[in-house]
Design a protein around this motif. Structure first.
Motif, mmCIF file in Angstrom:
data_model
loop_
_atom_site.group_PDB
_atom_site.id
_atom_site.type_symbol
_atom_site.label_atom_id
_atom_site.label_comp_id
_atom_site.label_asym_id
_atom_site.label_seq_id
_atom_site.Cartn_x
_atom_site.Cartn_y
_atom_site.Cartn_z
ATOM 1 N N UNK A 145 0.822 -1.213 0.000
ATOM 2 C CA UNK A 145 0.000 0.000 0.000
ATOM 3 C C UNK A 145 0.856 1.262 0.000
ATOM 4 N N UNK A 146 2.020 1.200 0.625
ATOM 5 C CA UNK A 146 2.842 2.407 0.780
ATOM 6 C C UNK A 146 3.991 2.506 -0.220
ATOM 7 N N UNK A 147 3.986 1.718 -1.257
ATOM 8 C CA UNK A 147 5.155 1.671 -2.135
ATOM 9 C C UNK A 147 4.980 2.354 -3.478
ATOM 10 N N UNK A 148 3.828 2.945 -3.743
ATOM 11 C CA UNK A 148 3.598 3.506 -5.082
ATOM 12 C C UNK A 148 4.621 4.576 -5.456
ATOM 13 N N UNK A 149 5.068 5.371 -4.501
ATOM 14 C CA UNK A 149 6.041 6.428 -4.809
ATOM 15 C C UNK A 149 7.333 5.855 -5.384
ATOM 16 N N UNK A 150 7.688 4.667 -4.964
ATOM 17 C CA UNK A 150 8.909 4.035 -5.485
ATOM 18 C C UNK A 150 8.771 3.811 -6.990
ATOM 19 N N UNK A 151 7.600 3.372 -7.425
ATOM 20 C CA UNK A 151 7.361 3.160 -8.848
ATOM 21 C C UNK A 151 7.446 4.436 -9.665
ATOM 22 N N UNK A 152 7.153 5.545 -9.021
ATOM 23 C CA UNK A 152 7.253 6.844 -9.693
ATOM 24 C C UNK A 152 8.677 7.395 -9.647
ATOM 25 N N UNK A 209 -1.102 -3.765 -20.617
ATOM 26 C CA UNK A 209 -1.684 -4.531 -19.512
ATOM 27 C C UNK A 209 -1.176 -5.967 -19.519
ATOM 28 N N UNK A 210 -0.967 -6.538 -20.703
ATOM 29 C CA UNK A 210 -0.428 -7.895 -20.791
ATOM 30 C C UNK A 210 0.974 -7.987 -20.202
ATOM 31 N N UNK A 211 1.797 -6.989 -20.470
ATOM 32 C CA UNK A 211 3.149 -6.955 -19.907
ATOM 33 C C UNK A 211 3.102 -6.764 -18.386
ATOM 34 N N UNK A 212 2.161 -5.960 -17.919
ATOM 35 C CA UNK A 212 2.010 -5.773 -16.471
ATOM 36 C C UNK A 212 1.583 -7.069 -15.803
ATOM 37 N N UNK A 243 4.998 -2.882 -11.017
ATOM 38 C CA UNK A 243 3.899 -2.697 -11.963
ATOM 39 C C UNK A 243 3.666 -1.205 -12.201
ATOM 40 N N UNK A 244 3.730 -0.410 -11.152
ATOM 41 C CA UNK A 244 3.555 1.040 -11.313
ATOM 42 C C UNK A 244 4.667 1.611 -12.191
ATOM 43 N N UNK A 245 5.906 1.195 -11.937
ATOM 44 C CA UNK A 245 7.025 1.661 -12.754
ATOM 45 C C UNK A 245 6.796 1.306 -14.225
ATOM 46 N N UNK A 246 6.447 0.061 -14.490
ATOM 47 C CA UNK A 246 6.256 -0.387 -15.876
ATOM 48 C C UNK A 246 5.078 0.328 -16.531
ATOM 49 N N UNK A 247 3.987 0.500 -15.798
ATOM 50 C CA UNK A 247 2.824 1.208 -16.343
ATOM 51 C C UNK A 247 3.195 2.644 -16.686
ATOM 52 N N UNK A 248 3.920 3.275 -15.791
ATOM 53 C CA UNK A 248 4.355 4.661 -16.003
ATOM 54 C C UNK A 248 5.243 4.781 -17.241
ATOM 55 N N UNK A 249 5.922 3.703 -17.588
ATOM 56 C CA UNK A 249 6.822 3.712 -18.738
ATOM 57 C C UNK A 249 6.215 3.052 -19.977
#
Length: 185
Positions: A9-16, A61-64, A51-57
């Motif tokens: 829950x607290x890790x989304x910032x890492x993906x950004x 959805x298949x790759x995620x 997943x957030x990192x990959x989505x941001x880049x």
């Protein structure tokens, strides 16, 4: 030695923040280890941030989904689990479900509705819906929702009154404002 879903829950910032997927996984692990150093506590943080990192880049959805499956199986649908899903607080029983809420969604609102509809630890599953938010720019979300938000805000008037500081003996806190919210609806 927690495997709780707070690490996810607290890790989304890492993906950004991260510049590479390797850096993302490394930082997610470091962040999780402070309070959730069980292998599943770390996996939940890494899976979510990754997943957030990959989505941001720009990943599809298949790759995620393929990335998430490195950590957890996601071979079910929201409709399949909705009747029997129960309150869970560990990563292996919330992160894959949160991912499916995103994966099956058509937009951010749909992802949140999916998260709430399955029950369980809905606030955490909803918070993890950053997964979907990462695939849509903040500006797009604001532009799409601006008129709706303005109409909601217009229903309320905020009145704040300055007062001299008052010290409460019980806990040494101070109050300086009285805030009154009026529903204009």
């Amino acid at each position: 030695n927690s495997c709780g879903n707070g690490s996810a829950m607290r890790t989304s910032a890492v993906g950004w923040y991260a510049k590479t997927i390797e850096e993302c996984e490394r930082i997610a692990k470091l962040c999780a280890e402070i309070t959730h150093n069980h292998p599943d506590g770390i996996a939940g943080a890494q899976a979510t941030a990754g997943v957030i990192f990959l989505a941001r880049n720009g990943a599809s959805k298949g790759e995620l989904k393929a990335y998430m499956e490195k950590y957890y199986p996601v071979d079910f649908t929201i409709d399949e689990i909705r009747p029997t899903y129960e309150y869970e607080i560990i990563n292996k029983t919330t992160v894959p479900q949160a991912f499916r809420c995103f994966y099956e969604a058509t937009d951010f609102e749909d992802a949140i509705r999916n998260a709430i509809s399955i029950g369980g630890d809905s606030d955490t599953i909803g918070a993890i819906q950053d997964l979907y938010g990462s695939t849509t720019t903040f500006t797009d979300i604001v532009n799409a929702k601006q008129a709706e938000w303005q109409s909601i805000i217009a229903k309320f008037a905020y009145v704040g009154e300055w007062k001299e500081p008052v010290e409460y003996e019980s806990d040494n806190t101070y109050a300086q404002y009285d805030l009154v919210i009026y529903d204009n609806a």
